[in-house]
Design a protein around this motif. Structure first.
Motif, mmCIF file in Angstrom:
data_model
loop_
_atom_site.group_PDB
_atom_site.id
_atom_site.type_symbol
_atom_site.label_atom_id
_atom_site.label_comp_id
_atom_site.label_asym_id
_atom_site.label_seq_id
_atom_site.Cartn_x
_atom_site.Cartn_y
_atom_site.Cartn_z
ATOM 1 N N VAL A 147 0.843 -1.207 0.000
ATOM 2 C CA VAL A 147 0.000 0.000 0.000
ATOM 3 C C VAL A 147 0.876 1.255 0.000
ATOM 4 C CG1 VAL A 147 -1.684 1.322 1.313
ATOM 5 C CG2 VAL A 147 -1.946 -1.145 1.115
ATOM 6 N N GLU A 148 1.931 1.237 0.807
ATOM 7 C CA GLU A 148 2.835 2.388 0.871
ATOM 8 C C GLU A 148 3.458 2.664 -0.496
ATOM 9 O OE1 GLU A 148 7.020 3.609 3.093
ATOM 10 O OE2 GLU A 148 5.725 2.073 3.965
ATOM 11 N N HIS A 149 3.844 1.597 -1.176
ATOM 12 C CA HIS A 149 4.440 1.745 -2.509
ATOM 13 C C HIS A 149 3.434 2.350 -3.489
ATOM 14 C CE1 HIS A 149 6.667 0.856 -6.168
ATOM 15 N NE2 HIS A 149 5.584 0.260 -6.631
ATOM 16 N N ILE A 150 2.202 1.848 -3.460
ATOM 17 C CA ILE A 150 1.171 2.352 -4.374
ATOM 18 C C ILE A 150 0.904 3.837 -4.114
ATOM 19 C CG2 ILE A 150 -1.281 2.209 -4.962
ATOM 20 C CD1 ILE A 150 -1.100 -0.808 -4.490
ATOM 21 N N ILE A 151 0.815 4.214 -2.834
ATOM 22 C CA ILE A 151 0.560 5.615 -2.483
ATOM 23 C C ILE A 151 1.692 6.510 -2.969
ATOM 24 C CG2 ILE A 151 0.332 7.235 -0.558
ATOM 25 C CD1 ILE A 151 -1.155 5.033 0.965
ATOM 26 N N LYS A 152 2.941 6.055 -2.801
ATOM 27 C CA LYS A 152 4.083 6.841 -3.250
ATOM 28 C C LYS A 152 4.063 7.039 -4.756
ATOM 29 C CE LYS A 152 7.334 5.740 0.469
ATOM 30 N NZ LYS A 152 8.627 5.072 0.809
ATOM 31 N N GLU A 153 3.751 5.962 -5.489
ATOM 32 C CA GLU A 153 3.718 6.055 -6.943
ATOM 33 C C GLU A 153 2.599 6.987 -7.405
ATOM 34 O OE1 GLU A 153 6.002 4.787 -9.138
ATOM 35 O OE2 GLU A 153 7.029 4.453 -7.229
ATOM 36 N N ALA A 211 2.930 10.522 -9.449
ATOM 37 C CA ALA A 211 2.169 10.712 -10.694
ATOM 38 C C ALA A 211 1.358 12.006 -10.650
ATOM 39 C CB ALA A 211 1.252 9.511 -10.933
ATOM 40 N N ILE A 212 0.714 12.270 -9.501
ATOM 41 C CA ILE A 212 -0.077 13.491 -9.346
ATOM 42 C C ILE A 212 0.822 14.716 -9.437
ATOM 43 C CG2 ILE A 212 -1.468 14.841 -7.717
ATOM 44 C CD1 ILE A 212 -2.557 12.142 -6.675
ATOM 45 N N TYR A 213 1.967 14.661 -8.745
ATOM 46 C CA TYR A 213 2.894 15.799 -8.727
ATOM 47 C C TYR A 213 3.392 16.107 -10.140
ATOM 48 C CZ TYR A 213 7.073 18.569 -7.827
ATOM 49 O OH TYR A 213 8.022 19.552 -7.846
ATOM 50 N N TYR A 214 3.858 15.082 -10.863
ATOM 51 C CA TYR A 214 4.397 15.312 -12.202
ATOM 52 C C TYR A 214 3.303 15.696 -13.194
ATOM 53 C CZ TYR A 214 8.782 13.503 -10.413
ATOM 54 O OH TYR A 214 9.926 13.319 -9.679
ATOM 55 N N LEU A 215 2.097 15.226 -12.969
ATOM 56 C CA LEU A 215 0.986 15.626 -13.820
ATOM 57 C C LEU A 215 0.705 17.120 -13.658
ATOM 58 C CD1 LEU A 215 -1.344 14.787 -15.725
ATOM 59 C CD2 LEU A 215 -2.737 14.374 -13.693
ATOM 60 N N ASP A 246 10.239 10.860 1.937
ATOM 61 C CA ASP A 246 9.667 9.515 2.042
ATOM 62 C C ASP A 246 8.811 9.157 0.838
ATOM 63 O OD1 ASP A 246 7.408 11.061 2.431
ATOM 64 O OD2 ASP A 246 6.966 10.309 4.434
ATOM 65 N N GLY A 247 8.799 10.055 -0.170
ATOM 66 C CA GLY A 247 8.068 9.778 -1.399
ATOM 67 C C GLY A 247 6.617 10.200 -1.393
ATOM 68 N N MET A 248 6.140 10.769 -0.301
ATOM 69 C CA MET A 248 4.733 11.169 -0.194
ATOM 70 C C MET A 248 4.525 12.584 -0.708
ATOM 71 S SD MET A 248 3.318 8.476 1.052
ATOM 72 C CE MET A 248 1.740 8.984 1.711
ATOM 73 N N LEU A 249 3.365 12.819 -1.302
ATOM 74 C CA LEU A 249 2.996 14.148 -1.775
ATOM 75 C C LEU A 249 2.622 15.015 -0.576
ATOM 76 C CD1 LEU A 249 2.438 15.879 -4.341
ATOM 77 C CD2 LEU A 249 0.053 15.112 -4.187
#
Length: 221
Positions: A22-28, A32-36, A121-124
Motif C-alpha cells: 500500500v505504501e508503494h502504491i501511495i508513493k507512486e 504521478a499526481i505531482y508530475y501531472l 519519504d516519497g509522499m505528496l
C-alpha cells in the motif's frame, strides 16, 4: 504489471502491511499526481487569481506580532518559538524603500498559498512559504531558515518544487503575473543578519540569495 485489487482475491495483497504494498502504491500515485501538475502546458493554463485580501482578518497573540505599514493587515505575527528571524525580516522590509509591499503567509488562514512537493519519504505534501515581497519590478517568494535547517533534505525538495513553480509563473503573460518577474529566495539567518548589518538593501540580499535549479543541484551552469 497491472494490479487490480477487485479481481479475484487480489485485495488480500493489500493486507500485507510488512511488504509495503500500500505504501508503494501511495508513493507512486503521489509522484504521478505531482508530475501531472508540473507538466501543464502554460499556453493552455487557466489562471485563477486568489488574493490575500480575501482573508480579512487574522487572529494572533498580541505579544508576538508587529505593527507594520507595508502590508494589507495592521499587524503581522511571528512564531513564539524561534521567531526572531521572521520578526527582524519584517522590520527590515517595512523600512526598506525598495519594498513596496510584503505579507507574512499564514498557513492556517492563507490555505490557498501552498506549493506541492514530494517529501523524502516519497509522499505528496504541500507547504506555505514564509513571505511574499513586492518591489517595483519583481515579486519574491521568500523562505527564511535558521542556519541549521538549510541542509535538511526536505528543504531541498521544497526548493526544487518551488523553483519549478516559479518558472511556470514566469512563462505566463505579464498581466497574469502582476507584470513582474518572480524569484525564489532561500534566506539563511547568517546571510540576512550579515548583509543587513553591512547596510545592504532588501533587493541586494534577495539577489544574493536567489535560488535556481542549478544552484540546488550543485551545477555551475
Amino acid at each position: 504489471e497491472v494490479f487490480d485489487p477487485f479481481e479475484g482475491n487480489n485485495w488480500r495483497v493489500l493486507l500485507l502491511a510488512k511488504a509495503g504494498i500500500v505504501e508503494h502504491i501511495i508513493k507512486e500515485l503521489s509522484k504521478a499526481i505531482y508530475y501531472l501538475q508540473n507538466s501543464i502546458d502554460i499556453s493552455e493554463a487557466v489562471v485563477v487569481k486568489r488574493y490575500f485580501s480575501e482573508v480579512r482578518s487574522l487572529r494572533m497573540r498580541e505579544k508576538y506580532c508587529l505593527d507594520v505599514e507595508k502590508t494589507i493587515y495592521e499587524k503581522q505575527s511571528y512564531p513564539s518559538n524561534k521567531g526572531l528571524l521572521e520578526k527582524a525580516f519584517m522590520e527590515f522590509c517595512d523600512t526598506d524603500s525598495n519594498v513596496l509591499a510584503f505579507i507574512k503567509v499564514n498557513e492556517h488562514y492563507h490555505d490557498f498559498a501552498r506549493i506541492n512537493y514530494i517529501r523524502t519519504d516519497g509522499m505528496l505534501a504541500s507547504y506555505s512559504p514564509d513571505f511574499v515581497v513586492r518591489t517595483a519590478d519583481k515579486i519574491y517568494i521568500v523562505e527564511t531558515k535558521a542556519q541549521d535547517k538549510l541542509t535538511v533534505e526536505n528543504v531541498r525538495h521544497k526548493q526544487l518544487a518551488t523553483v519549478d513553480w516559479i518558472n511556470r509563473i514566469n512563462q505566463l503573460k505579464p498581466d497574469d503575473r502582476m507584470n513582474a518577474e518572480w524569484d525564489y529566495i532561500l534566506l539563511g539567518e547568517n546571510t540576512f543578519y550579515s548583509l543587513r548589518d553591512k547596510g545592504a538593501q532588501a533587493v541586494d540580499i534577495f539577489e544574493y540569495s536567489k535560488i535556481t535549479k542549478n544552484k540546488i543541484e550543485g551545477k555551475l551552469f
